[in-house]
Scaffold this motif. Sequence first.
Motif, short mmCIF file in Angstrom:
data_model
loop_
_atom_site.label_atom_id
_atom_site.label_comp_id
_atom_site.label_asym_id
_atom_site.label_seq_id
_atom_site.Cartn_x
_atom_site.Cartn_y
_atom_site.Cartn_z
N ILE A 64 93.98 90.60 127.51
CA ILE A 64 94.69 91.79 127.28
C ILE A 64 95.61 91.99 128.86
CG2 ILE A 64 94.03 94.66 127.17
CD1 ILE A 64 91.88 93.58 126.07
N ILE A 65 96.51 92.49 129.34
CA ILE A 65 97.20 92.48 130.59
C ILE A 65 96.68 93.38 130.87
CG2 ILE A 65 99.10 93.12 132.17
CD1 ILE A 65 99.59 90.07 130.08
N GLY A 66 96.10 93.77 131.76
CA GLY A 66 95.78 94.23 132.50
C GLY A 66 94.03 95.27 132.45
N HIS A 68 92.43 93.43 132.73
CA HIS A 68 91.52 91.78 133.58
C HIS A 68 91.15 93.40 134.55
CE1 HIS A 68 88.90 88.69 133.12
NE2 HIS A 68 89.45 88.12 134.58
N GLY A 69 92.60 92.94 135.45
CA GLY A 69 92.42 93.13 136.87
C GLY A 69 91.88 94.80 137.64
N THR A 70 91.35 95.18 136.52
CA THR A 70 90.60 96.56 137.34
C THR A 70 89.45 95.99 137.68
OG1 THR A 70 89.56 96.87 135.23
CG2 THR A 70 91.64 98.19 135.72
N HIS A 71 89.44 97.23 138.96
CA HIS A 71 87.63 96.59 140.02
C HIS A 71 86.67 96.69 139.18
CE1 HIS A 71 89.83 97.06 143.17
NE2 HIS A 71 90.64 97.60 142.81
N HIS A 72 86.29 96.51 137.58
CA HIS A 72 85.33 96.79 136.99
C HIS A 72 85.18 95.41 136.07
CE1 HIS A 72 86.85 98.85 133.63
NE2 HIS A 72 86.33 99.86 134.78
N ALA A 73 83.89 95.04 136.13
CA ALA A 73 84.38 94.01 134.31
C ALA A 73 84.90 94.54 133.39
CB ALA A 73 82.47 93.79 134.43
N ILE A 74 85.22 93.51 132.62
CA ILE A 74 85.79 93.96 131.11
C ILE A 74 84.82 94.08 130.74
CG2 ILE A 74 88.59 93.32 131.11
CD1 ILE A 74 86.68 90.90 129.94
N TYR A 79 86.17 92.33 122.04
CA TYR A 79 87.34 91.24 121.67
C TYR A 79 86.68 90.25 121.12
CZ TYR A 79 87.65 89.57 126.49
OH TYR A 79 87.99 89.37 127.51
N ASN A 81 86.69 86.36 121.11
CA ASN A 81 87.08 85.69 122.38
C ASN A 81 87.04 83.96 121.38
OD1 ASN A 81 87.78 84.36 124.71
ND2 ASN A 81 85.68 85.63 125.66
N LEU A 83 88.14 81.81 123.71
CA LEU A 83 88.07 81.35 125.38
C LEU A 83 87.27 80.44 125.30
CD1 LEU A 83 89.45 80.03 127.66
CD2 LEU A 83 87.94 81.90 128.99
N PRO A 84 86.13 80.78 125.05
CA PRO A 84 84.85 79.09 125.00
C PRO A 84 84.82 78.85 123.86
CG PRO A 84 84.33 82.05 123.99
CD PRO A 84 84.84 81.71 124.60
N PRO B 69 93.90 84.89 137.34
CA PRO B 69 92.51 85.34 136.37
C PRO B 69 92.54 84.23 135.02
CG PRO B 69 93.04 87.58 136.83
CD PRO B 69 94.04 85.91 137.14
N TRP B 70 93.50 84.24 134.72
CA TRP B 70 93.19 83.53 133.05
C TRP B 70 93.82 82.14 133.06
CZ3 TRP B 70 97.05 88.21 133.68
CH2 TRP B 70 96.33 89.10 133.70
N TYR B 184 80.00 83.68 132.38
CA TYR B 184 81.50 84.19 131.80
C TYR B 184 80.74 85.35 130.04
CZ TYR B 184 85.48 84.11 128.66
OH TYR B 184 86.40 83.57 128.05
N SER B 186 78.31 87.41 130.80
CA SER B 186 78.92 89.12 131.09
C SER B 186 79.92 89.51 132.60
CB SER B 186 77.23 89.37 132.98
OG SER B 186 77.21 87.89 133.85
N THR B 187 81.05 88.87 133.01
CA THR B 187 82.22 88.76 133.30
C THR B 187 83.17 88.88 132.64
OG1 THR B 187 82.66 86.93 134.24
CG2 THR B 187 80.91 88.66 135.27
N ASP B 194 88.19 85.67 141.77
CA ASP B 194 88.09 87.31 140.80
C ASP B 194 86.07 87.57 140.44
OD1 ASP B 194 88.90 89.05 139.00
OD2 ASP B 194 88.59 88.22 137.35
N ARG B 197 84.53 88.78 143.07
CA ARG B 197 85.24 90.27 142.91
C ARG B 197 84.04 91.14 142.36
NH1 ARG B 197 88.56 92.69 140.72
NH2 ARG B 197 89.57 91.34 139.48
N LEU B 198 83.66 90.50 140.80
CA LEU B 198 83.85 91.27 139.83
C LEU B 198 82.09 91.13 140.13
CD1 LEU B 198 85.32 89.69 136.73
CD2 LEU B 198 85.29 92.41 137.50
N GLU B 201 78.95 94.30 141.69
CA GLU B 201 77.64 95.07 140.67
C GLU B 201 76.84 95.42 139.30
OE1 GLU B 201 80.39 96.65 137.99
OE2 GLU B 201 82.70 96.84 139.89
N LEU B 202 77.04 94.15 139.26
CA LEU B 202 76.18 93.06 138.43
C LEU B 202 75.05 92.38 139.31
CD1 LEU B 202 78.74 91.11 136.11
CD2 LEU B 202 77.05 93.44 135.15
#
Lengths: 133, 497
Positions: A64-66, A68-74, A79, A81, A83-84, B69-70, B184, B186-187, B194, B197-198, B201-202
């Motif tokens: 999801i573009i955007g 991820h780049g915000t200031h808190h964890a997604i 979703y 995933n 990737l794992p 990040p990706w 991974y 948790s974030t 990245d 930065r994340l 908070e945790l």
Amino acid sequence: MLEFIISKYNFWFYVILMMIGLYAMLAKRNLVKKLIGMNIFQTAIILFYVSIGVKAGKVHVPIIIGGHGTHHAIKAADYLNPLPHVLMLTAIVVSIATTGVALAVLILIYRRYKTLNEDEILAIRQAGRETGA
Amino acid sequence: MAQQFPALIITIPLLAALFTVPLGTLNRRFCYPWLMFIMAAVLSMAIVICGRVITFGPISYHMGGWQPPWGIEYRIDQLNALMLVLISGAGLLGAIYSGPSFKKEIDGRQTLASSLYLLMITGLMGIVITGDLFNIFVFLEIASLSGYGLIASGGNDAPFATFRYIIMGTIGASCYLLGVGYLYISTGSLNLMDLHRLLPELYHSRVILTAGALMLVGIALKMALFPLHAWLPEAYYEAPSAVSGVAAPLYTKVAGYLMIRILYNLFDPGFFTEVFPITTILSWAAVFALLIGSIYAIAQTDLKKMLCYSVIAQVGYIVLGIALANRAGFSGAILTIINEVFTKACIFMATGAIIYRIGDSRIEHLGHLFRRMPITMLAFIVGVFSMIGIPPTCGFFSKLYLIFGCVEAGQWVFIAALLLSTILNVVYFFRVIKVACFEDPQPDYERKEPYPEITMEEAPIGLLLPVVSAAAMILITGLGSHWIMVNLITPIIPAGF
């Protein structure tokens, strides 16, 4: 309590598998059994990774573009995933390579000592050291 | 061209490792010049990267053009630029050394050994250069697997020692991987910057605590931090000289680098002093490592075995410096890493040269070595002085900063431990020097009676050159330690120290 166990059953499974592997690596005296324990240990971690990617009923687009780049964890819970799973392809290759190298080393050990029992090998080495010294 | 160096510095040795096999099948003698050529190329690229980082600041290289990040990011600041130069420098010395060493010890298998050697360097450089936690795991395993193969090719008991190393190394890598998995879930990120930065908070989440603990245990296993050191002495003792001459200086120090990254770049320094007091545990483990490693070293009758235990003691210095969590301690840790790479390369390779001439490295067989191999022994002495910490060498400055760090932290017990371990260093090394200077070879040494004239039989130039260059680097880094402090260490001291 039962609810707690059932809702997180994938974590319980991986922890139990991992402990079986760890036990085999530490307690078994036969080197092949140690190697099998090592494999179970690695597989447990692969299982853990694979299980965290899947969520019932979640079909969001993974990247999801955007989002991820915000200031808190997604919110990873929102979703599905992939990737794992991709990461684990690499980890499986690593674990196969490790097993291959370990088996080759075991063949060398067997040729040298004619046994794969750790206690016997240590006894042979101790005897060799005493005659050598 | 120079912008692509961060990618090339990994891909060139990786591809070269594959090409070594057909090349060596064609003619085994091609391997040695090929290995030296590739390592020289890698070293020059590392120096260019380091120069660019010093002048222009950190480099961020996006693999395949994917945004950080990706995609996988190769992020090079002063710390990994320095590590790249150290790894490729020691790698080049080892490559020069490998010709005569492989020929003597594993003749006929040079092709595969050279290929594994390049893979090992690829893995170590990859761990250092990448900014992606999962990528670090992959490179960690590349380095370890090629290390297993190289060590298993060594002496009689090498396969058994290797098997133990495989089991311990795999547990370490798996713990690290599990820790990465916890981060991974948790974030949702694997990128070091990245995550940095994340994570704040945790910080009070138990998942993050577990992740940090698992990753640190995994790395402590890989770096043989006491009490997880049991695999190391035998594995390095049994390895061929060229392999132990590179593995001993590099593996534990790269793991030390990783520990710095995780403690201070992944998490904030404050996390470990306030939420999770791991630095206290680590510093006590380090103190025990440096005392017990030194005591074990004194108990050894074999020079190479003794050096293996001194590797464990030196891991203690690095971890102590890291765990002090202040400016001087941190500088001391990095100076110790620099010093250790060249000192261990010098001493292990000198020992390999002695084994090449004498046949083994039992201390009682080393009589009159100063007359037989003067240049090797001179370089050995420089290494020993650096281990002990005598002024013009780099070892003096690293120990000085560590002691300043202890003073700053008010830890007087640690200063006592540092000084005690220095005295123990003197004890075990001067025993060797005494035999090599003043004693006749023992009667059971195979020469005829009475003792023949002791003639000079220096090691071949391929062994001598790396030993002497490592000794020269010890002096150069010692004299240039101010430059290193200003240009490489000061910019990377974490904020908050």
